[in-house]
Design a protein around this motif. Structure first.
Motif, mmCIF file in Angstrom:
data_model
loop_
_atom_site.group_PDB
_atom_site.id
_atom_site.type_symbol
_atom_site.label_atom_id
_atom_site.label_comp_id
_atom_site.label_asym_id
_atom_site.label_seq_id
_atom_site.Cartn_x
_atom_site.Cartn_y
_atom_site.Cartn_z
ATOM 1 N N GLY A 21 0.785 -1.224 0.000
ATOM 2 C CA GLY A 21 0.000 0.000 0.000
ATOM 3 C C GLY A 21 0.817 1.273 0.000
ATOM 4 N N ALA A 22 2.097 1.182 -0.351
ATOM 5 C CA ALA A 22 2.960 2.370 -0.382
ATOM 6 C C ALA A 22 2.427 3.381 -1.393
ATOM 7 C CB ALA A 22 4.388 1.969 -0.753
ATOM 8 N N VAL A 23 2.634 4.658 -1.127
ATOM 9 C CA VAL A 23 2.200 5.706 -2.044
ATOM 10 C C VAL A 23 3.139 5.794 -3.247
ATOM 11 C CG1 VAL A 23 1.801 8.184 -2.290
ATOM 12 C CG2 VAL A 23 1.052 7.002 -0.221
ATOM 13 N N HIS A 24 4.442 5.616 -3.000
ATOM 14 C CA HIS A 24 5.426 5.573 -4.077
ATOM 15 C C HIS A 24 5.793 4.130 -4.387
ATOM 16 C CE1 HIS A 24 6.279 9.731 -2.641
ATOM 17 N NE2 HIS A 24 6.456 9.950 -3.932
ATOM 18 N N LYS A 25 6.152 3.875 -5.630
ATOM 19 C CA LYS A 25 6.690 2.560 -5.976
ATOM 20 C C LYS A 25 7.988 2.362 -5.205
ATOM 21 C CE LYS A 25 6.750 -1.220 -8.526
ATOM 22 N NZ LYS A 25 5.675 -2.230 -8.453
ATOM 23 N N PRO A 26 8.108 1.283 -4.420
ATOM 24 C CA PRO A 26 9.339 1.059 -3.649
ATOM 25 C C PRO A 26 10.549 0.846 -4.566
ATOM 26 C CG PRO A 26 7.544 -0.309 -2.843
ATOM 27 C CD PRO A 26 7.088 0.270 -4.141
ATOM 28 N N MET A 27 11.733 1.015 -4.009
ATOM 29 C CA MET A 27 12.961 0.825 -4.777
ATOM 30 C C MET A 27 13.351 -0.653 -4.753
ATOM 31 S SD MET A 27 16.536 2.906 -4.545
ATOM 32 C CE MET A 27 16.904 2.428 -2.861
ATOM 33 N N HIS A 28 13.466 -1.243 -5.922
ATOM 34 C CA HIS A 28 13.841 -2.653 -6.054
ATOM 35 C C HIS A 28 15.295 -2.738 -6.506
ATOM 36 C CE1 HIS A 28 9.780 -4.537 -5.751
ATOM 37 N NE2 HIS A 28 9.417 -3.315 -6.069
ATOM 38 N N THR A 29 16.136 -3.331 -5.694
ATOM 39 C CA THR A 29 17.566 -3.408 -6.011
ATOM 40 C C THR A 29 17.990 -4.776 -6.532
ATOM 41 O OG1 THR A 29 18.073 -3.999 -3.715
ATOM 42 C CG2 THR A 29 18.126 -1.653 -4.284
ATOM 43 N N ALA A 30 17.073 -5.713 -6.662
ATOM 44 C CA ALA A 30 17.416 -7.061 -7.129
ATOM 45 C C ALA A 30 17.956 -7.031 -8.550
ATOM 46 C CB ALA A 30 16.191 -7.967 -7.069
ATOM 47 N N VAL A 31 18.958 -7.872 -8.801
ATOM 48 C CA VAL A 31 19.519 -8.041 -10.134
ATOM 49 C C VAL A 31 18.885 -9.240 -10.840
ATOM 50 C CG1 VAL A 31 21.628 -8.620 -11.403
ATOM 51 C CG2 VAL A 31 21.707 -6.928 -9.557
ATOM 52 N N ALA A 32 18.598 -10.281 -10.070
ATOM 53 C CA ALA A 32 18.019 -11.498 -10.634
ATOM 54 C C ALA A 32 16.549 -11.623 -10.253
ATOM 55 C CB ALA A 32 18.788 -12.716 -10.131
ATOM 56 N N PHE A 33 15.761 -12.253 -11.126
ATOM 57 C CA PHE A 33 14.331 -12.437 -10.900
ATOM 58 C C PHE A 33 13.989 -13.903 -11.161
ATOM 59 C CE2 PHE A 33 15.175 -8.117 -12.124
ATOM 60 C CZ PHE A 33 14.445 -7.366 -11.221
ATOM 61 N N GLY A 34 13.383 -14.557 -10.168
ATOM 62 C CA GLY A 34 13.084 -15.982 -10.267
ATOM 63 C C GLY A 34 11.632 -16.239 -10.600
ATOM 64 N N TYR A 35 11.356 -17.410 -11.219
ATOM 65 C CA TYR A 35 10.001 -17.806 -11.594
ATOM 66 C C TYR A 35 9.728 -19.224 -11.102
ATOM 67 C CZ TYR A 35 10.020 -13.543 -14.284
ATOM 68 O OH TYR A 35 10.072 -12.222 -14.631
ATOM 69 N N ARG A 36 8.454 -19.525 -10.926
ATOM 70 C CA ARG A 36 8.082 -20.815 -10.352
ATOM 71 C C ARG A 36 8.397 -21.983 -11.280
ATOM 72 N NH1 ARG A 36 2.249 -19.612 -7.344
ATOM 73 N NH2 ARG A 36 3.047 -18.038 -5.878
ATOM 74 N N THR A 37 8.261 -21.748 -12.593
ATOM 75 C CA THR A 37 8.531 -22.828 -13.541
ATOM 76 C C THR A 37 9.506 -22.340 -14.607
ATOM 77 O OG1 THR A 37 6.774 -22.286 -15.110
ATOM 78 C CG2 THR A 37 6.180 -23.662 -13.218
ATOM 79 N N SER A 62 12.621 1.065 -12.326
ATOM 80 C CA SER A 62 12.784 1.783 -13.592
ATOM 81 C C SER A 62 11.537 1.628 -14.464
ATOM 82 C CB SER A 62 14.023 1.291 -14.342
ATOM 83 O OG SER A 62 13.947 -0.089 -14.639
ATOM 84 N N GLN A 63 10.864 0.494 -14.332
ATOM 85 C CA GLN A 63 9.628 0.291 -15.089
ATOM 86 C C GLN A 63 8.557 1.300 -14.663
ATOM 87 O OE1 GLN A 63 7.408 -3.376 -14.277
ATOM 88 N NE2 GLN A 63 7.055 -3.621 -16.467
ATOM 89 N N ALA A 64 8.474 1.576 -13.360
ATOM 90 C CA ALA A 64 7.516 2.561 -12.866
ATOM 91 C C ALA A 64 7.855 3.956 -13.385
ATOM 92 C CB ALA A 64 7.499 2.552 -11.337
ATOM 93 N N LEU A 65 9.150 4.275 -13.443
ATOM 94 C CA LEU A 65 9.567 5.562 -13.993
ATOM 95 C C LEU A 65 9.225 5.642 -15.476
ATOM 96 C CD1 LEU A 65 11.068 8.282 -13.937
ATOM 97 C CD2 LEU A 65 13.204 7.000 -14.276
ATOM 98 N N ARG A 268 14.877 8.338 -7.490
ATOM 99 C CA ARG A 268 15.062 9.779 -7.285
ATOM 100 C C ARG A 268 14.435 10.584 -8.415
ATOM 101 N NH1 ARG A 268 21.401 10.421 -5.372
ATOM 102 N NH2 ARG A 268 21.258 9.167 -3.458
ATOM 103 N N ILE A 269 14.618 10.121 -9.654
ATOM 104 C CA ILE A 269 14.064 10.839 -10.801
ATOM 105 C C ILE A 269 12.543 10.829 -10.763
ATOM 106 C CG2 ILE A 269 13.857 10.814 -13.315
ATOM 107 C CD1 ILE A 269 16.767 9.606 -13.315
ATOM 108 N N ALA A 270 11.970 9.679 -10.425
ATOM 109 C CA ALA A 270 10.507 9.581 -10.350
ATOM 110 C C ALA A 270 9.955 10.537 -9.298
ATOM 111 C CB ALA A 270 10.099 8.141 -10.035
ATOM 112 N N ARG A 271 10.659 10.650 -8.192
ATOM 113 C CA ARG A 271 10.229 11.575 -7.130
ATOM 114 C C ARG A 271 10.378 13.029 -7.588
ATOM 115 N NH1 ARG A 271 14.059 11.186 -2.303
ATOM 116 N NH2 ARG A 271 15.333 12.273 -3.835
ATOM 117 N N GLY A 272 11.501 13.347 -8.229
ATOM 118 C CA GLY A 272 11.716 14.702 -8.712
ATOM 119 C C GLY A 272 10.698 15.117 -9.759
#
Length: 412
Positions: A21-37, A62-65, A268-272
């Motif tokens: 429920g955050a008002v801003h999109k949180p900052m995601h620092t992950a480099v890797a993204f896993g999937y169930r299958t 960056s996608q949110a920006l 930072r850019i999205a906030r600015g």
């Protein structure tokens, strides 16, 4: 209900569900993204399912920006990069091949000019022409021309391109029309209105606005027919052709070249960006008043600002732009030392940056355009005494007082 730009940017993140429920999109620092299958992972790789595969090609922050920039530019999609120059380079290097020809405005940001020289070194033909006059762009076209590149307002002499005329020309010839909107920002002008195919923004500048993050973006307006463009690789010629160009820019510009925008800077850019309209209103008003005041000073030979009635493209600027921008430059009369003037300024910062909340000034010929040499500077109208000012949001009276005391110290 149609919303104004500032309202839309402020609430852009909330158009989709946000974690916790955050008002801003949180900052995601992950480099890797896993999937169930493994099949789900393969579907993301092949573009059949939305998702992230590796941080080099972007992340949820960056996608949110990118969604915000697309909203600002009324675009069908955006790809973000680590700098504005990375965005410009991605456009050229992913869409042009050896033997192609690109026509560009001769009134260009120095680094973009340098990049065009690099393009020539790898076999892309480049012609520089006066973009304030569409017939001169037309005269430069060749059978192998693929692209025309212009800036809205030139840095530092503030020439304004014939954006409408060039747009009509590119539309009739089926050319990719790339407009760098950095100096105007989507708050003052949307290049889609003049037929731009792609819009470039240096997010480092006014969109961020606080001089604390680097970033760039390429937005696709949806006006260009990518199915007719010969340089789209076979791997990207699937699905809706409207997404082919941006897909190639993302894959080659981020995956292959690594010009990735960090999650921290994207945040930072999205906030600015939320205060872009407020800052631009104030900075443009300050620039208009300061340009008028400078024009009346006895030590000043000329002031270059589209808002002045004597500017060559004043009427064009008034017709196209919401305001005249926050950049101005001025030339000093013979015998007035630009270094002495700048050193006498107490409030204004001596810096090469643009679009900051603070006012910045720099001696152009001796710094950012030094490498070009005197002949090319002369062709671009850059005098040795030219001072560029990126006007900020200070109280106007304080800005004028600073220049006033600086000129007084020179006179005394």
């Amino acid at each position: 209900m149609k919303k104004g730009l500032t309202t839309a940017i402020l609430h852009a993140d909330r158009q989709a569900e946000i974690e916790h429920g955050a008002v801003h999109k949180p900052m995601h620092t992950a480099v890797a993204f896993g999937y169930r299958t493994a099949r789900e992972l393969a579907a993301v790789f092949q573009g059949e399912k939305a998702g992230h595969v590796y941080g080099r090609q972007g992340n949820p922050t960056s996608q949110a920006l990118e969604a915000k920039v697309s909203l600002m530019e009324d675009a069908v999609g955006t790809v973000s990069f680590g700098t504005g120059m990375a965005a410009v380079a991605a456009v050229f290097l992913t869409l042009l091949k050896r033997g192609d020809h690109v026509v560009s405005s001769k009134y260009l940001f120095g680094n973009t000019n340098s990049l065009l020289q690099t393009l020539e070194g790898i076999g892309v033909e480049v012609t520089l022409a006066d973009a304030t006059d569409a017939p001169q762009i037309e005269a430069a076209l060749k059978p192998n021309t693929r692209m025309v590149f212009v800036e809205t307002i030139a840095n530092p002499r503030t020439q304004v391109a014939d954006l409408e005329g060039i747009g009509a020309l590119c539309g009739a010839r089926g050319l990719v029309y790339v407009v760098d909107n950095t100096m105007t920002t989507p708050y003052l002008f949307r290049p889609k209105a003049v037929g731009a195919s792609l819009v470039v923004n240096s997010l480092t500048k006014a969109i961020c606005g606080h001089g604390d993050a680097l970033g760039g973006a390429v937005s696709d307006t949806g006006l260009f027919d990518w199915s007719a463009y010969p340089n789209i690789a076979a791997a990207y010629r699937k699905g809706n052709a409207a997404g082919w160009g941006l897909q190639q820019i993302r894959k080659k510009g981020l995956r292959d070249m690594g010009g990735t925008l960090s999650a921290e800077h994207a945040h930072r850019i999205a906030r600015g960006a939320e205060t872009l309209g407020l800052r631009m209103d104030r900075a443009c008003d300050n620039a208009m008043r300061l340009s008028q005041w400078l024009a009346a000073q006895p030590q000043v030979a000329a002031v270059h600002y589209p808002g002045l009635a004597g500017h060559a493209e004043h009427e064009r600027s008034a017709r196209l732009f919401k305001a005249f921008g926050a950049l101005l430059s001025f030339e000093l009369k013979d015998g007035v030392d630009c270094f002495a003037l700048l050193d006498a300024l107490e409030l204004v910062i001596k810096s090469s940056h643009l679009g900051d909340a603070r006012t910045l000034a720099i001696p152009v010929a001796h710094t950012i355009f030094w490498e070009m040499g005197p002949a090319q500077r002369k062709d671009m109208g850059i005098a040795d005494s030219l001072v560029r000012v990126s006007v900020g949001i200070e109280d106007y009276a304080d800005l004028q007082a600073d220049f006033e005391q600086a000129f007084a110290r020179l006179a005394g």
